[in-house]
Design an enzyme around this catalytic site. Structure first.
Site, short mmCIF file in Angstrom:
data_model
loop_
_atom_site.label_atom_id
_atom_site.label_comp_id
_atom_site.label_asym_id
_atom_site.label_seq_id
_atom_site.Cartn_x
_atom_site.Cartn_y
_atom_site.Cartn_z
N GLU A 52 11.23 -16.63 -3.37
CA GLU A 52 9.98 -15.84 -3.34
C GLU A 52 8.98 -16.45 -2.35
O GLU A 52 8.23 -15.73 -1.69
CB GLU A 52 9.35 -15.75 -4.73
CG GLU A 52 10.21 -15.08 -5.77
CD GLU A 52 10.69 -13.70 -5.35
OE1 GLU A 52 9.91 -12.94 -4.73
OE2 GLU A 52 11.86 -13.37 -5.62
N TRP A 87 10.03 -15.23 0.92
CA TRP A 87 9.53 -13.84 1.11
C TRP A 87 8.07 -13.88 1.56
O TRP A 87 7.64 -13.12 2.42
CB TRP A 87 9.60 -13.05 -0.22
CG TRP A 87 10.86 -12.28 -0.42
CD1 TRP A 87 11.87 -12.61 -1.27
CD2 TRP A 87 11.25 -11.04 0.22
NE1 TRP A 87 12.87 -11.66 -1.20
CE2 TRP A 87 12.51 -10.69 -0.29
CE3 TRP A 87 10.66 -10.21 1.17
CZ2 TRP A 87 13.18 -9.53 0.11
CZ3 TRP A 87 11.33 -9.06 1.56
CH2 TRP A 87 12.57 -8.73 1.04
N TRP A 139 2.84 13.91 2.73
CA TRP A 139 2.51 13.41 1.38
C TRP A 139 1.74 14.50 0.63
O TRP A 139 1.02 15.28 1.25
CB TRP A 139 1.65 12.15 1.49
CG TRP A 139 2.28 11.03 2.27
CD1 TRP A 139 1.95 10.64 3.54
CD2 TRP A 139 3.32 10.14 1.84
NE1 TRP A 139 2.73 9.57 3.92
CE2 TRP A 139 3.58 9.24 2.91
CE3 TRP A 139 4.06 10.02 0.66
CZ2 TRP A 139 4.54 8.24 2.82
CZ3 TRP A 139 5.01 9.01 0.59
CH2 TRP A 139 5.25 8.14 1.64
N ASN A 167 5.17 -8.65 -10.93
CA ASN A 167 5.88 -8.13 -9.74
C ASN A 167 6.78 -6.94 -10.05
O ASN A 167 6.79 -5.96 -9.33
CB ASN A 167 6.70 -9.25 -9.09
CG ASN A 167 7.42 -8.76 -7.85
OD1 ASN A 167 6.80 -8.29 -6.91
ND2 ASN A 167 8.75 -8.83 -7.85
N TRP A 222 1.60 5.76 0.62
CA TRP A 222 1.57 4.35 0.19
C TRP A 222 0.24 3.67 0.53
O TRP A 222 -0.17 2.72 -0.12
CB TRP A 222 2.74 3.57 0.82
CG TRP A 222 2.82 3.66 2.31
CD1 TRP A 222 3.50 4.60 3.04
CD2 TRP A 222 2.21 2.78 3.28
NE1 TRP A 222 3.34 4.36 4.38
CE2 TRP A 222 2.57 3.26 4.57
CE3 TRP A 222 1.41 1.66 3.19
CZ2 TRP A 222 2.14 2.64 5.74
CZ3 TRP A 222 0.98 1.05 4.35
CH2 TRP A 222 1.34 1.54 5.61
N TRP A 254 4.23 -2.60 -0.60
CA TRP A 254 4.03 -1.14 -0.62
C TRP A 254 5.02 -0.44 0.29
O TRP A 254 5.61 0.58 -0.09
CB TRP A 254 2.58 -0.78 -0.27
CG TRP A 254 1.76 -0.84 -1.51
CD1 TRP A 254 0.99 -1.87 -1.94
CD2 TRP A 254 1.71 0.16 -2.54
NE1 TRP A 254 0.46 -1.59 -3.17
CE2 TRP A 254 0.88 -0.35 -3.56
CE3 TRP A 254 2.29 1.41 -2.71
CZ2 TRP A 254 0.62 0.38 -4.73
CZ3 TRP A 254 2.03 2.13 -3.87
CH2 TRP A 254 1.21 1.62 -4.86
C1 LIG Z 1 3.49 -3.13 -4.21
C2 LIG Z 1 3.38 -4.62 -4.19
C3 LIG Z 1 2.20 -5.23 -3.77
C4 LIG Z 1 2.08 -6.63 -3.73
N1 LIG Z 1 0.91 -7.19 -3.30
C5 LIG Z 1 0.80 -8.54 -3.22
C6 LIG Z 1 -0.39 -9.15 -2.74
O1 LIG Z 1 -1.35 -8.49 -2.32
N2 LIG Z 1 -0.44 -10.51 -2.73
C7 LIG Z 1 0.61 -11.29 -3.15
O2 LIG Z 1 0.50 -12.53 -3.13
N3 LIG Z 1 1.75 -10.74 -3.60
C8 LIG Z 1 1.89 -9.39 -3.64
N4 LIG Z 1 3.05 -8.84 -4.10
C9 LIG Z 1 4.19 -9.72 -4.40
C10 LIG Z 1 4.34 -10.18 -5.86
O3 LIG Z 1 4.23 -9.10 -6.72
C11 LIG Z 1 3.32 -11.25 -6.27
O4 LIG Z 1 3.27 -12.27 -5.32
C12 LIG Z 1 3.77 -11.87 -7.61
O5 LIG Z 1 3.78 -10.87 -8.61
C13 LIG Z 1 2.84 -12.96 -7.99
O6 LIG Z 1 3.16 -13.48 -9.24
P1 LIG Z 1 3.51 -15.01 -9.42
O7 LIG Z 1 2.47 -15.84 -8.78
O8 LIG Z 1 3.77 -15.24 -10.86
O9 LIG Z 1 4.83 -15.12 -8.55
P2 LIG Z 1 6.12 -16.05 -8.65
O10 LIG Z 1 7.24 -15.19 -9.08
O11 LIG Z 1 5.87 -17.28 -9.41
O12 LIG Z 1 6.38 -16.41 -7.11
C14 LIG Z 1 5.79 -17.56 -6.48
C15 LIG Z 1 4.94 -17.13 -5.31
O13 LIG Z 1 5.74 -16.53 -4.31
C16 LIG Z 1 5.01 -15.49 -3.66
N5 LIG Z 1 5.71 -14.23 -3.89
C17 LIG Z 1 6.40 -13.85 -4.99
N6 LIG Z 1 6.96 -12.65 -4.82
C18 LIG Z 1 6.61 -12.24 -3.58
C19 LIG Z 1 6.88 -11.08 -2.82
N7 LIG Z 1 7.66 -10.08 -3.28
N8 LIG Z 1 6.33 -10.97 -1.58
C20 LIG Z 1 5.57 -11.98 -1.07
N9 LIG Z 1 5.29 -13.11 -1.75
C21 LIG Z 1 5.81 -13.24 -2.99
C22 LIG Z 1 3.63 -15.45 -4.29
O14 LIG Z 1 2.75 -16.23 -3.51
C23 LIG Z 1 3.89 -16.08 -5.65
O15 LIG Z 1 2.75 -16.66 -6.22
C24 LIG Z 1 3.19 -7.43 -4.14
C25 LIG Z 1 4.37 -6.81 -4.56
C26 LIG Z 1 4.46 -5.43 -4.59
C27 LIG Z 1 5.75 -4.80 -5.06
#
Ligand SMILES: Cc1cc2nc3c(=O)[nH]c(=O)nc-3n(C[C@H](O)[C@H](O)[C@H](O)COP(=O)(O)OP(=O)(O)OC[C@H]3O[C@@H](n4cnc5c(N)ncnc54)[C@H](O)[C@@H]3O)c2cc1C
Length: 467
Positions: A276, A279, A308, A343, A361, A384
């Site tokens: 993650e 990512w 849309w 997420n 979106w 998105w």
């Molecule tokens: C539609 C949509 C919008 C999102 N908008 C954002 C946003 O504005 N900011 C944001 O930080 N994340 C975003 N995410 C990614 C993800 O949902 C969040 O980072 C995650 O839910 C954060 O929870 P956590 O800290 O417990 O993550 P964990 O699962 O603990 O992951 C660790 C860290 O990895 C990063 N990470 C995790 N998943 C992703 C991912 N898919 N893409 C990029 N980085 C990731 C984050 O920094 C996160 O804190 C989005 C996902 C979707 C589907």
């Protein structure tokens, strides 16, 4: 005498901060100033909401105290635009005889233009710009023919091989004690958040404890628990990472300390968390490789032709958590109440908006930007566009999530939906995922859309686009 200026952005910490470590590496009698500049009008045009600004304000308070103990005073200046920021920096450097400017790079288009301008017009000032927000510098992870990757798996393979060679490590603070100064004071950025932000770490110490707690107790089960919105299965560090209260290097270091191996030798379950973080890097690299992502454009140009529906009443119901689809409503209510959403649920609500409601979106992206504490252009736009099948490596357009099956699979006991939609408590647990299959409880609403026919409508819209 030398005068150094540290310019803070979304990197609001002193630990493992590339610019801070470099700036403090000097004789204790070198003058060091620190500044955080807002760009209120520009940020409003990006849709930054009260949650993000209020959180930033709390982190600045903490940063100011930490800097003061290191002998550096932080000033916060309210400005309207990035143009104003450049003018302010130039003026301050001239009047205060600044010799060296330190900052960490940002990767969105407007921010890059601003920084390029600073670098190209620095005059007598030496500008030090660092890679800090990401683990590997964008534009160093490229395909064989020197292009940016647009698909995650090959990006990750290349990323890992470079990471392994490079050996990225946290930056240490130089041991050159300076006399403490009083913390700075400033006009508030935002008096009140829209949501209850109490779950987020507000200090560097809090963030480190949250990280330690996650790594010690949940990293080993992350792979299994990460998709369950009713359990504390993920780190919930995204706000801290987005605003720079914590660095991705600190995350990796903590995980490696626990696993006692470098990340490329991690067992699969622990590596899935590192995945993650990769990512996260990927989406920042994409911002650099594909500037149109910062300009409201779809990654796949052919999807710009999509028509849309954008029905205002449906959009309002989605935003308010009143669509009649419990997992969607629970997520949208969680977002409003807490400034965060799990997420898995982010993906479900995003697919529902863009596929079942066939809504642009960009409308969802803007709503998330307004409420998320972790709002970040790269990750938000990436998430998105992935969900809407308009982006890099996106979900294939014909694979539309069924929110009811998603709810049954990831919230089997209906704990999450029952928490956010107490109206459902009157129903048997099994029926809560799709209350319309029985009699809808009073106070809750009938689905605003038929899931089966709206799914087909979306598939047809995308199919037409291709032909
Ligand atoms: C539609 C949509 C919008 C999102 N908008 C954002 C946003 O504005 N900011 C944001 O930080 N994340 C975003 N995410 C990614 C993800 O949902 C969040 O980072 C995650 O839910 C954060 O929870 P956590 O800290 O417990 O993550 P964990 O699962 O603990 O992951 C660790 C860290 O990895 C990063 N990470 C995790 N998943 C992703 C991912 N898919 N893409 C990029 N980085 C990731 C984050 O920094 C996160 O804190 C989005 C996902 C979707 C589907």
């Amino acid at each position: 005498m030398q005068h150094r200026l540290i310019w803070f952005r979304d990197d609001l910490r002193v630990t493992d901060n590339a610019a801070v470590s470099a700036a403090l590496d000097c004789d204790p009698d070198t003058q060091i100033s620190a500044v955080f500049l807002t760009a209120d009008t520009e940020w409003a045009s990006f849709g930054y909401g009260a949650n993000r600004l209020y959180y930033t304000e709390q982190l600045l308070t903490n940063l100011s105290k930490n800097l003061a103990s290191l002998g550096v005073s932080l000033t916060v200046i309210r400005l309207e635009t990035y143009h104003d920021q450049v003018a302010w920096i130039r003026q301050f450097c001239a009047t205060e005889s600044v010799s060296d400017l330190y900052f960490n790079q940002e990767y969105q288009w407007n921010e890059r233009l601003r920084d390029r301008h600073i670098l190209e017009n620095s005059g007598a000032i030496t500008v030090h710009a660092f890679v800090d927000r990401v683990l590997l510098q964008p534009s160093t992870v490229l395909t064989g023919d020197e292009r940016f990757y647009s698909v995650f798996s090959p990006f990750k393979r290349r990323w890992l091989s470079i990471y392994q060679n490079q050996g990225v490590r946290p930056f240490t603070l130089p041991n050159r004690p300076r006399a403490a100064v009083p913390p700075g004071q400033w006009l508030s950025l935002c008096d009140r958040p829209d949501s209850d932000l109490s779950q987020f770490p507000m200090t560097e110490e809090d963030a480190k404890l949250t990280l330690e707690d996650f790594v010690t107790h949940r990293l080993g089960q992350y792979d299994r628990a990460r998709n369950q919105p009713d359990v504390l299965g993920t780190s919930r560090l995204s706000g801290a990472l987005a605003r720079g209260l914590l660095s991705p290097r600190q995350c990796i270091q903590a995980a490696e300390d626990l696993v006692q191996r470098p990340i490329w030798e991690f067992p699969d379950n622990a590596f899935s968390w590192i995945n993650e973080l990769i990512w996260r890097d990927f989406y920042q690299h994409l911002l650099v490789g594909f500037p149109r992502l910062s300009k409201n454009r779809a990654f796949r140009p052919e999807t710009e032709a999509l028509i849309w529906r954008n029905i205002p009443a449906e959009i309002d119901a989605w935003k308010a958590g009143r669509t009649g689809i419990p997992i969607v409503d629970a997520g949208m209510r969680e977002l409003r109440a807490t400034g965060w959403m799990h997420n898995r649920v982010r993906m479900i609500v995003a697919q529902f908006l863009t596929k079942n409601l066939l809504c642009d979106w960009r409308i969802g992206e803007a709503h998330f930007m307004q409420y998320l504490v972790d709002s970040d252009l790269g990750a938000n736009n990436g998430g998105w566009q992935w969900s809407a099948s308009t982006g890099t490596d996106a979900a294939p357009y014909f694979r539309v999530f069924n929110p009811v099956s998603q709810s049954e699979a990831h919230d089997p006991q209906a704990n999450y939906i029952s928490h956010w939609i107490p109206e459902l408590l009157k129903m048997p647990v099994k029926k809560r995922h799709a209350p319309w299959s029985g009699s809808i409880p009073q106070g809750y609403t009938a689905p605003i859309v038929d899931l089966k026919s709206s799914r087909q409508r979306a598939i047809d819209a995308f199919k037409d686009l291709k032909s």
